[in-house]
Design a protein around this motif. Sequence first.
Motif, PDB file in Angstrom:
ATOM      1  N   PRO A 126       0.818  -1.215   0.000  1.00 31.49           N
ATOM      2  CA  PRO A 126       0.000   0.000   0.000  1.00 31.49           C
ATOM      3  C   PRO A 126       0.852   1.266   0.000  1.00 31.49           C
ATOM      4  CG  PRO A 126      -0.840  -1.587   1.586  1.00 31.49           C
ATOM      5  CD  PRO A 126       0.485  -2.117   1.112  1.00 31.49           C
ATOM      6  N   VAL A 127       0.305   2.337  -0.541  1.00 31.49           N
ATOM      7  CA  VAL A 127       1.015   3.615  -0.581  1.00 31.49           C
ATOM      8  C   VAL A 127       0.778   4.363   0.725  1.00 31.49           C
ATOM      9  CG1 VAL A 127       0.900   3.767  -3.086  1.00 31.49           C
ATOM     10  CG2 VAL A 127      -0.933   4.765  -1.697  1.00 31.49           C
ATOM     11  N   GLN A 128       1.446   5.521   0.855  1.00 32.20           N
ATOM     12  CA  GLN A 128       1.419   6.281   2.098  1.00 32.20           C
ATOM     13  C   GLN A 128       0.000   6.714   2.500  1.00 32.20           C
ATOM     14  OE1 GLN A 128       2.653  10.537   1.961  1.00 32.20           O
ATOM     15  NE2 GLN A 128       3.306  10.085  -0.144  1.00 32.20           N
ATOM     16  N   LYS A 129      -0.173   6.876   3.813  1.00 30.08           N
ATOM     17  CA  LYS A 129      -1.427   7.402   4.344  1.00 30.08           C
ATOM     18  C   LYS A 129      -1.091   8.359   5.477  1.00 30.08           C
ATOM     19  CE  LYS A 129      -5.945   6.046   6.170  1.00 30.08           C
ATOM     20  NZ  LYS A 129      -6.838   4.914   6.533  1.00 30.08           N
ATOM     21  N   HIS A 130      -1.789   9.489   5.524  1.00 30.67           N
ATOM     22  CA  HIS A 130      -1.507  10.518   6.520  1.00 30.67           C
ATOM     23  C   HIS A 130      -2.494  10.432   7.683  1.00 30.67           C
ATOM     24  CE1 HIS A 130       1.394  13.178   4.221  1.00 30.67           C
ATOM     25  NE2 HIS A 130       1.114  12.188   3.384  1.00 30.67           N
ATOM     26  N   TYR A 131      -1.974  10.748   8.888  1.00 28.29           N
ATOM     27  CA  TYR A 131      -2.796  10.717  10.082  1.00 28.29           C
ATOM     28  C   TYR A 131      -2.619  11.990  10.895  1.00 28.29           C
ATOM     29  CZ  TYR A 131      -3.339   5.713   9.244  1.00 28.29           C
ATOM     30  OH  TYR A 131      -3.643   4.495   8.690  1.00 28.29           O
ATOM     31  N   SER A 132      -3.694  12.395  11.540  1.00 25.93           N
ATOM     32  CA  SER A 132      -3.617  13.474  12.516  1.00 25.93           C
ATOM     33  C   SER A 132      -2.946  12.935  13.773  1.00 25.93           C
ATOM     34  CB  SER A 132      -5.018  13.978  12.854  1.00 25.93           C
ATOM     35  OG  SER A 132      -5.762  12.935  13.496  1.00 25.93           O
ATOM     36  N   LYS A 133      -2.710  13.806  14.711  1.00 21.90           N
ATOM     37  CA  LYS A 133      -2.118  13.364  15.979  1.00 21.90           C
ATOM     38  C   LYS A 133      -3.019  12.335  16.660  1.00 21.90           C
ATOM     39  CE  LYS A 133      -0.447  15.230  20.392  1.00 21.90           C
ATOM     40  NZ  LYS A 133      -0.085  16.486  21.117  1.00 21.90           N
ATOM     41  N   ALA A 134      -4.321  12.624  16.702  1.00 18.57           N
ATOM     42  CA  ALA A 134      -5.247  11.689  17.336  1.00 18.57           C
ATOM     43  C   ALA A 134      -5.299  10.363  16.593  1.00 18.57           C
ATOM     44  CB  ALA A 134      -6.646  12.314  17.404  1.00 18.57           C
ATOM     45  N   GLY A 135      -5.278  10.429  15.257  1.00 17.22           N
ATOM     46  CA  GLY A 135      -5.309   9.210  14.463  1.00 17.22           C
ATOM     47  C   GLY A 135      -4.068   8.362  14.663  1.00 17.22           C
ATOM     48  N   ALA A 136      -2.915   9.025  14.755  1.00 17.37           N
ATOM     49  CA  ALA A 136      -1.658   8.297  14.958  1.00 17.37           C
ATOM     50  C   ALA A 136      -1.629   7.633  16.331  1.00 17.37           C
ATOM     51  CB  ALA A 136      -0.479   9.252  14.804  1.00 17.37           C
ATOM     52  N   LEU A 137      -2.116   8.329  17.349  1.00 12.59           N
ATOM     53  CA  LEU A 137      -2.115   7.764  18.702  1.00 12.59           C
ATOM     54  C   LEU A 137      -3.098   6.605  18.825  1.00 12.59           C
ATOM     55  CD1 LEU A 137      -1.857  11.029  20.822  1.00 12.59           C
ATOM     56  CD2 LEU A 137      -0.084   9.305  20.455  1.00 12.59           C
ATOM     57  N   LYS A 138      -4.129   6.611  18.015  1.00 12.83           N
ATOM     58  CA  LYS A 138      -5.058   5.485  18.021  1.00 12.83           C
ATOM     59  C   LYS A 138      -4.390   4.230  17.471  1.00 12.83           C
ATOM     60  CE  LYS A 138      -9.738   4.193  16.579  1.00 12.83           C
ATOM     61  NZ  LYS A 138     -10.959   4.618  15.835  1.00 12.83           N
ATOM     62  N   ILE A 139      -3.534   4.411  16.446  1.00 11.02           N
ATOM     63  CA  ILE A 139      -2.816   3.289  15.849  1.00 11.02           C
ATOM     64  C   ILE A 139      -1.668   2.834  16.739  1.00 11.02           C
ATOM     65  CG2 ILE A 139      -1.312   2.633  13.911  1.00 11.02           C
ATOM     66  CD1 ILE A 139      -3.000   4.434  12.159  1.00 11.02           C
ATOM     67  N   PHE A 140      -1.010   3.800  17.378  1.00 12.39           N
ATOM     68  CA  PHE A 140       0.140   3.473  18.220  1.00 12.39           C
ATOM     69  C   PHE A 140      -0.030   4.169  19.573  1.00 12.39           C
ATOM     70  CE2 PHE A 140       4.182   1.313  17.179  1.00 12.39           C
ATOM     71  CZ  PHE A 140       4.746   1.306  18.448  1.00 12.39           C
ATOM     72  N   PRO A 141      -0.858   3.593  20.454  1.00 11.98           N
ATOM     73  CA  PRO A 141      -1.201   4.248  21.719  1.00 11.98           C
ATOM     74  C   PRO A 141      -0.012   4.531  22.629  1.00 11.98           C
ATOM     75  CG  PRO A 141      -2.679   2.408  21.264  1.00 11.98           C
ATOM     76  CD  PRO A 141      -1.565   2.325  20.269  1.00 11.98           C
ATOM     77  N   GLN A 142       1.095   3.805  22.463  1.00 15.32           N
ATOM     78  CA  GLN A 142       2.214   3.977  23.386  1.00 15.32           C
ATOM     79  C   GLN A 142       3.124   5.146  23.012  1.00 15.32           C
ATOM     80  OE1 GLN A 142       3.639   0.297  24.813  1.00 15.32           O
ATOM     81  NE2 GLN A 142       5.431   1.147  25.834  1.00 15.32           N
ATOM     82  N   MET A 143       2.841   5.839  21.932  1.00 16.82           N
ATOM     83  CA  MET A 143       3.640   7.017  21.607  1.00 16.82           C
ATOM     84  C   MET A 143       3.294   8.164  22.553  1.00 16.82           C
ATOM     85  SD  MET A 143       4.430   7.549  17.587  1.00 16.82           S
ATOM     86  CE  MET A 143       2.757   7.380  17.016  1.00 16.82           C
ATOM     87  N   ARG A 144       4.298   8.878  22.971  1.00 24.23           N
ATOM     88  CA  ARG A 144       4.089  10.054  23.812  1.00 24.23           C
ATOM     89  C   ARG A 144       3.364  11.135  23.015  1.00 24.23           C
ATOM     90  NH1 ARG A 144       9.926  11.554  26.054  1.00 24.23           N
ATOM     91  NH2 ARG A 144       8.856  13.567  25.954  1.00 24.23           N
TER      92      ARG A 144
END
Length: 566
Positions: A126-144
């Motif tokens: 798959p090609v790139q996909k962009h996420y907001s801060k909230a979207g990224a934290l949903k995918i990777f909850p352990q990120m600060r």
Amino acid sequence: MADAEGVDVLVIGGGVTGAGIALDAATRGLRTAIVEMQDWASGTSSRSSKLVHGGLRYLYQLDFALVAEALRERGRLLRTTAPHLVHAQPFLWPLKTPLIERAYSAVGVGMYDALAILGARGVSVPVQKHYSKAGALKIFPQMRPDSLSGAIRFYDARVDDARLVLALVRSAVGHGALAASRAQVVDLTKDPTGRVTGAVVADLESGAERTVRANHVINATGVWTEETEALGGGEHGLKVLASKGVHIVVPKERISGQTGLFLRTEKSVLFVIPWQRYWVIGTTDTPWTEERQHPVATAEDVDYILEQANKVLSPALTREDIIGVYAGLRPLLQPVAKGDGQSQQSTKVSREHTVAEAAPGLTVIAGGKLTTYRQMAEDAVDFALGARARTMPSVTASTPLVGAAGYRATKARAGQIGAAHGWTADRVEHLLHRYGSEISLILESIEATPELGRPLTGAEAYLAAEVAFAVTHEGALHLEDILTHRVRLSYETRDRGVSALEEIAAIAGPLLGWDEATTTREIDAYRRRAEAEATAEQERTDTAAAAARLTTDDVVPVRSLDAPTT
């Protein structure tokens, strides 16, 4: 190998490059032999980041040709040559600034995707996909939350590096190559004109020496390149820089995330890579000037990786979370000295490979990276053959490795296989990703000997059949071969697999014809190795760590010669 007729091509070095060369030569119809002084993949090729990738960071060095080549090879591995071993892996790239960084990163990743599509002649991941801060934290909850403003998801691929090498060697043998591990080249033979005509090879298991005649000798010994060249007496070889890369391993449950992470650091990049039961985190990139057979991590290396990872992870990782550590050496082409006589830092050295004639009859290849092994192999054989290469071109771009042919059909039967043997989906996935369509051989061995179907008591993720297969099909000769390159407990468990040693020895020993004394010697040798590595990791410097590692003898020592050796 030592028959009077000799071979067309003798390959020195049983890492991914040498194994790839052996397969390339054998599938062209050349009588081919390959020797390795240790076990297959015992050097760099079992200690990498275990990624098949284009090298996104090289786009920022404007090395478009290298990235395009690597992405083309990534597509071939995913689709044709090793779909059972190489698997698409999504990564999240955290962005710190909301506009500027997202814009230039999107362009970079977009070029990465475009080069991949052009090279593969279609979409392979798959090609790139962009996420907001909230979207990224949903995918990777352990990120600060304070470590990002948003993120971009992109794809690369992961691979068990040592198993890829084993598949290449076994595939080469399947196409007629001759292969010998624990076989050390101690000299190169020459004719009266000075042309290299073969090698004197010591069987380190028996002590016997044999002369192997060869029309072409190809040196693919990585960080030992210059020593091998010296045996040929040439003055036009390549020089390499040994750069140490360290990785740590933590349990899967310790990090909460649905993708991997790609983190840019002040020095290079850091990958957080998910596997079925654990995460691999690395790497470092520092010059290594100690003994090269046993590179080891230091306490400083581990501290650096934890520091970089914890810039984005919360709760932070600690040393208590680490279940494994390993270190390897990258064979980078020696950089050109600057005007002040100082060499460039290893992080600035290109990964592009070079093929040269170190002496008449002796071809040498160095540089490159795991992802581009097949292209490197093709280039090396083309170079050795010269004009003959036009009449016998490489076919490895379309040649499946062992386990690849029929893999997708076998994968479609995963549910049936699990139900028939009472295995979980995770167990079947584990077997499919290690053996591909050759899972049928594992099943046949269990049918013939039912006790091989039980999980190892000291390492429940593996079946007893996998230990037996390591001996009967994958060339393991010693316990360390099994635990470090086949059933890879050396970095997957806190005790480096020691708790499973006796059980593994009880399976492997009878297949290898060991008596009680040999079995005891093998167990003791691996225990001493594990203890030495653990001690080395407590040291702060490379010199002290290397000295700690070398306090124990190898189970099969390589020869120490007056002249440089491979």
